[in-house]
Scaffold this active site. Sequence first.
Site, mmCIF file in Angstrom:
data_model
loop_
_atom_site.group_PDB
_atom_site.id
_atom_site.type_symbol
_atom_site.label_atom_id
_atom_site.label_comp_id
_atom_site.label_asym_id
_atom_site.label_seq_id
_atom_site.Cartn_x
_atom_site.Cartn_y
_atom_site.Cartn_z
ATOM 1 N N PHE A 152 0.882 -1.298 -0.009
ATOM 2 C CA PHE A 152 -0.061 0.111 0.019
ATOM 3 C C PHE A 152 0.887 1.230 0.133
ATOM 4 O O PHE A 152 1.760 1.429 0.797
ATOM 5 C CB PHE A 152 -0.883 0.023 1.203
ATOM 6 C CG PHE A 152 -2.029 1.266 1.219
ATOM 7 C CD1 PHE A 152 -2.881 1.249 0.591
ATOM 8 C CD2 PHE A 152 -1.451 2.686 1.763
ATOM 9 C CE1 PHE A 152 -3.852 2.218 0.407
ATOM 10 C CE2 PHE A 152 -2.147 3.672 1.540
ATOM 11 C CZ PHE A 152 -3.521 3.516 1.027
ATOM 12 N N ASP A 175 9.253 2.743 1.782
ATOM 13 C CA ASP A 175 8.139 3.630 2.101
ATOM 14 C C ASP A 175 7.990 3.294 3.543
ATOM 15 O O ASP A 175 7.559 2.288 4.078
ATOM 16 C CB ASP A 175 6.959 3.217 1.349
ATOM 17 C CG ASP A 175 5.614 3.686 1.900
ATOM 18 O OD1 ASP A 175 5.533 4.462 2.692
ATOM 19 O OD2 ASP A 175 4.577 3.517 1.177
ATOM 20 N N LYS A 231 2.835 10.170 8.145
ATOM 21 C CA LYS A 231 1.922 9.340 9.144
ATOM 22 C C LYS A 231 2.431 10.135 10.591
ATOM 23 O O LYS A 231 1.902 11.210 10.825
ATOM 24 C CB LYS A 231 1.638 8.017 9.455
ATOM 25 C CG LYS A 231 0.779 7.507 8.196
ATOM 26 C CD LYS A 231 0.189 6.020 8.408
ATOM 27 C CE LYS A 231 -0.854 5.858 7.590
ATOM 28 N NZ LYS A 231 -0.532 5.084 6.439
HETATM 29 C C1 LIG Z 1 -0.811 5.332 5.020
HETATM 30 C C2 LIG Z 1 0.296 4.930 3.912
HETATM 31 C C3 LIG Z 1 0.556 5.766 2.855
HETATM 32 C C4 LIG Z 1 -0.558 6.953 2.137
HETATM 33 O O1 LIG Z 1 -0.561 7.941 3.509
HETATM 34 P P1 LIG Z 1 -1.518 9.175 2.908
HETATM 35 O O2 LIG Z 1 -1.016 10.230 3.983
HETATM 36 O O3 LIG Z 1 -2.760 8.395 3.489
HETATM 37 O O4 LIG Z 1 -1.495 9.545 1.675
HETATM 38 C C5 LIG Z 1 1.563 5.332 2.133
HETATM 39 N N1 LIG Z 1 2.228 4.334 2.364
HETATM 40 C C6 LIG Z 1 2.143 3.499 3.653
HETATM 41 C C7 LIG Z 1 3.089 2.443 3.768
HETATM 42 C C8 LIG Z 1 1.271 3.765 4.175
HETATM 43 O O5 LIG Z 1 0.827 3.395 5.419
#
Ligand SMILES: *Cc1c(COP(=O)(O)O)cnc(C)c1O
Length: 396
Positions: A134, A218, A247
Amino acid sequence: MPQPLPPCPHLAQNYARQPVRFVRGQGVWLYDEQGRAYLDGFAGVAVSCLGHAHPALVRAISEQAATLLHTSNHYHHPLQERLAERLARLSGLPRAFFCNSGTEANEAALKLARLWSRAQGGSRPRLLACEGSFHGRTLGSLALTHTPKYREPFAPLPAVDFVPFGDAEALARAIDARVAAVFVEPIQGEGGVRVPPPGYLARVRELCTQHGALLVADEVQTGIGRTGRMFACEHEGVRPDVLCLAKGLGGGVPIGAVLMQEEVAALLGPGLHGTTFGGNQLACAAALAVLAVVDDPALLAAVRAHGERLRRRLAEIFPEALAVRGQGLLIGVQLPYDPAPLIAAGLDHGVVVGPAAGQVLRLAPPLIISAAECDELCARLAAARAALDGARAAAG
Ligand SMILES: *Cc1c(COP(=O)(O)O)cnc(C)c1O
């Protein structure tokens, strides 16, 4: 038991929301309109790392709001410079680009991958990401996101090849000199708190180096102390070429960051990428306040210890679990059933937990949670579970 709330007729209908309205928070506690208290085991999807109304964060935001909120990236500003320097020192990646969210961080990383290819005569058109990944909801990040139900309604998307997560040999077979970048989460959060086998990330690093592909980590969910290290890559001593954060970085104030190796940052000349809000004074003040708390060996050790404590107790509460996994305070309980009723029963018993893909109950409490609060969280979950079992037995 809270009554199901009617959905607001003026909001888009893209969220399936829990029937609760939180209006206030303090530490690990949230309070709804009726004043009922809930122990927050989810931190607004691993965001509120300092919990709620943390005095240092409140002070930093209030003082900054009374001083200067925003001037845009047309101008220098000292807080952005201080934050970039601090993140460089923590990560070993010398340059930062600031944005507002996780998807924007990955979007920027994707553009860096394109520039990396372009700098080599366009010889690297391929992008690799992992099954179960994700990376966000904008079109570029969505292309990197594996889940069909998120992607398929928005096809066509840029081409990305997916390899099984946690399988370094599958990556070895897929990678070649035409790959610009490999995107990987050190632990897949949304994908079900999936933890790869030891040595995986280090092997991914080797393969990227060997084939000249950028390693994009990420760490939007795993970064900023969530796993008991400032960055999850540290568990394997890996330095990626590009590191995405969001986050937890602002503790609830929206901010994202892309940290880069010098060689990568050199590709991003003036005008090639940008954002109006990214890294404004308010967001940077918040992130600096967050880092001042999280960059503390004692806090990170507590995150690791409390994670172990929670996992041990959760395995007792859910003996039917197929797995109780995670690192630090990013925890997944893989259940042999849909966790949604349990999450709802949790709210009835004053505890907030969330889902992840693959019938996983996800816990990501504030990093400042105490041992006693971990026990209280588990006691409330156990009560929720017992009530659910009781209701099922009564229904025959
Ligand atoms: C939540 C998340 C995203 C997306 O972040 P948003 O602030 O909702 O755009 C991308 N990568 C990872 C690993 C995430 O947990």
